[in-house]
Design a protein around this motif. Structure first.
Motif, PDB file in Angstrom:
ATOM      1  N   ARG A 235      16.139  85.521  -5.834  1.00 29.02           N
ATOM      2  CA  ARG A 235      16.834  86.555  -6.504  1.00 29.02           C
ATOM      3  C   ARG A 235      16.063  86.883  -7.626  1.00 29.02           C
ATOM      4  NH1 ARG A 235      20.871  83.462  -4.849  1.00 29.02           N
ATOM      5  NH2 ARG A 235      21.468  82.708  -7.264  1.00 29.02           N
ATOM      6  N   VAL A 236      15.138  87.482  -7.648  1.00 29.14           N
ATOM      7  CA  VAL A 236      14.197  88.011  -8.740  1.00 29.14           C
ATOM      8  C   VAL A 236      14.074  89.668  -8.623  1.00 29.14           C
ATOM      9  CG1 VAL A 236      11.988  87.919  -9.888  1.00 29.14           C
ATOM     10  CG2 VAL A 236      12.861  85.916  -8.877  1.00 29.14           C
ATOM     11  N   ASP A 237      14.521  90.166  -9.783  1.00 32.12           N
ATOM     12  CA  ASP A 237      14.461  91.784  -9.739  1.00 32.12           C
ATOM     13  C   ASP A 237      13.072  92.124 -10.085  1.00 32.12           C
ATOM     14  OD1 ASP A 237      14.657  94.513 -10.094  1.00 32.12           O
ATOM     15  OD2 ASP A 237      16.650  94.068 -11.178  1.00 32.12           O
ATOM     16  N   ALA A 238      12.117  92.517  -9.070  1.00 33.43           N
ATOM     17  CA  ALA A 238      10.792  92.998  -9.226  1.00 33.43           C
ATOM     18  C   ALA A 238      10.788  94.277 -10.266  1.00 33.43           C
ATOM     19  CB  ALA A 238      10.154  93.237  -7.881  1.00 33.43           C
ATOM     20  N   SER A 239      11.680  94.988  -9.994  1.00 34.38           N
ATOM     21  CA  SER A 239      11.804  96.460 -10.817  1.00 34.38           C
ATOM     22  C   SER A 239      12.040  96.155 -12.244  1.00 34.38           C
ATOM     23  CB  SER A 239      12.926  97.341 -10.290  1.00 34.38           C
ATOM     24  OG  SER A 239      13.925  96.884 -10.656  1.00 34.38           O
ATOM     25  N   ILE A 257       2.555  92.755  -8.904  1.00 38.70           N
ATOM     26  CA  ILE A 257       4.017  92.240  -9.080  1.00 38.70           C
ATOM     27  C   ILE A 257       4.637  91.621  -8.205  1.00 38.70           C
ATOM     28  CG2 ILE A 257       6.285  93.531  -9.434  1.00 38.70           C
ATOM     29  CD1 ILE A 257       4.435  94.187 -11.647  1.00 38.70           C
ATOM     30  N   ASP A 258       4.194  91.732  -6.880  1.00 43.38           N
ATOM     31  CA  ASP A 258       4.773  90.883  -5.826  1.00 43.38           C
ATOM     32  C   ASP A 258       4.003  89.350  -6.056  1.00 43.38           C
ATOM     33  OD1 ASP A 258       5.933  92.832  -4.845  1.00 43.38           O
ATOM     34  OD2 ASP A 258       4.296  93.218  -3.246  1.00 43.38           O
ATOM     35  N   THR A 264       7.373  83.391  -9.624  1.00 44.03           N
ATOM     36  CA  THR A 264       8.308  83.043 -10.290  1.00 44.03           C
ATOM     37  C   THR A 264       9.270  82.318  -9.722  1.00 44.03           C
ATOM     38  OG1 THR A 264       8.187  84.941 -11.707  1.00 44.03           O
ATOM     39  CG2 THR A 264      10.446  84.190 -11.682  1.00 44.03           C
ATOM     40  N   VAL A 265       9.552  82.567  -8.532  1.00 41.77           N
ATOM     41  CA  VAL A 265      10.062  81.813  -7.381  1.00 41.77           C
ATOM     42  C   VAL A 265       9.674  80.535  -7.163  1.00 41.77           C
ATOM     43  CG1 VAL A 265      11.134  81.669  -4.959  1.00 41.77           C
ATOM     44  CG2 VAL A 265      11.141  83.900  -6.056  1.00 41.77           C
ATOM     45  N   GLU A 266       8.592  80.365  -6.843  1.00 37.51           N
ATOM     46  CA  GLU A 266       8.056  78.953  -7.002  1.00 37.51           C
ATOM     47  C   GLU A 266       8.039  78.004  -8.172  1.00 37.51           C
ATOM     48  OE1 GLU A 266       3.430  76.831  -6.197  1.00 37.51           O
ATOM     49  OE2 GLU A 266       3.739  79.198  -5.853  1.00 37.51           O
TER      50      GLU A 266
END
Length: 324
Positions: A235-239, A257-258, A264-266
């Motif tokens: 759950r990471v807000d890319a915007s 960005i992706d 970040t998730v890793e």
């Protein structure tokens, strides 16, 4: 003694520990017994012979000497010390008798290796003072650590009298005395932590003192605690990331960005796993073990980094009282 599961960096930690202990004018001997020349590699020097030689200077005028113990050389030294068989011992080596002896009594090899370390610990100079303030042994991995240490008792039982019995018994007494502590190196992942905890239990059953658990390559946490769980779940807000970068004057392409979101998730998944592993180290042993931590050096470990690790250990209270 420093041990750990293979790949956890126990030789690097042993070297940093020796440097930290030598801080402030102390004299420390760093010993290896596995024949890998790991100490020479860590200090970026030529392979060590079977003799004690200065390998580093520590802060405050201390020094670290190093010794690579070779079982064959140790047996020849043993023959000379107890039987005055210097020339005969060399003849035995050419005949292959030394390999035969250590094969016939496998425990003899470990008695010779630990026996040399014991001699360094108990050696005194002409003034009666100990030769070293501390001896750091880069011990075998945890998988065979207790067998390596307790084989001296088996050899003492096998040889009921004579120099071999005395040698094994002397080593056995030192290993089980307050002079000896086993420090265990681990990484914060399931297998190394499980093996560390299993080894703690084995050492306790063998009545061998456990020192600290050294958590090596500790990851720096880049996210606040409140964000780790969400990010680890994807759950990471890319915007929000895009807007934050834009406000700082950084405009990145969607693909970039992706990539940041994926990193970040890793990172969050790794941090969550390491936090759980750290919790096991804090709660499963009873009483809890002392813990030291060393950072994850992204650029690798060279001689300069080794001194940084030693400084970190010193800041965490690692020191040794002068014995001389």
């Amino acid at each position: 003694m420093v041990s750990g599961k293979g790949g956890t960096g126990k030789t690097t930690v042993a070297a940093a520990l020796a440097l930290a202990m030598a801080t402030g004018g102390k004299r420390v001997l760093l010993v290896e017994v596995e024949g890998r020349q790991g100490i020479a590699q860590v200090f970026d020097t030529a392979p060590l012979p079977y003799e004690e030689r200065r390998i580093a200077v520590a802060a405050g005028g201390g020094e670290v000497r190093a010794l690579a113990v070779d079982s064959e050389a140790a047996l020849l030294e043993y023959f000379e010390m107890f039987y005055r068989l210097g020339m005969a011992g060399r003849t035995l080596r050419r005949m292959g008798a030394i390999e035969f002896a250590t094969t016939l009594a496998p425990g003899l090899r470990d008695v010779l290796l630990t026996g040399k370390a014991k001699e360094c610990v108990t050696r005194t100079g002409a003034d009666g003072r100990p030769a070293y303030d501390a001896v750091v042994l880069d011990a075998p991995p945890t998988g065979r650590l207790v067998t390596f240490l307790d084989v001296t008792k088996a050899m003492a039982d096998l040889a009921k009298v004579g120099p071999i019995h005395g040698q094994a018994e002397g080593v056995n007494q030192l290993i089980h005395s307050p002079l000896t502590a086993v420090h265990l190196v681990t990484l914060l992942s399931d297998l190394p932590v499980t093996e560390t905890l299993d080894t703690v239990a084995e050492l306790e059953r063998a009545d061998i003192g456990t020192g600290a658990v050294v958590v090596n390559r500790m990851r720096e946490q880049w996210l606040p605690d409140r964000s780790v769980t969400a990010a680890a779940g994807g759950r990471v807000d890319a915007s929000r990331i895009r807007n934050g970068l834009s406000s700082a004057g950084l405009e990145l392409a969607p693909a970039e960005i992706d990539g940041l979101v994926a990193e970040t998730v890793e990172h969050a998944v790794a941090v969550a796993g390491e936090t759980a592993a750290l919790g096991r180290l804090d709660t499963e042993p009873d009483p809890p073990l002392s813990r030291l931590t060393l950072p994850n050096l992204l650029s690798g470990v060279d001689l300069g980094a080794l001194y940084e690790l030693a400084e970190s250990l010193t800041e965490q209270g690692v020191r040794v009282e002068a014995r001389r």
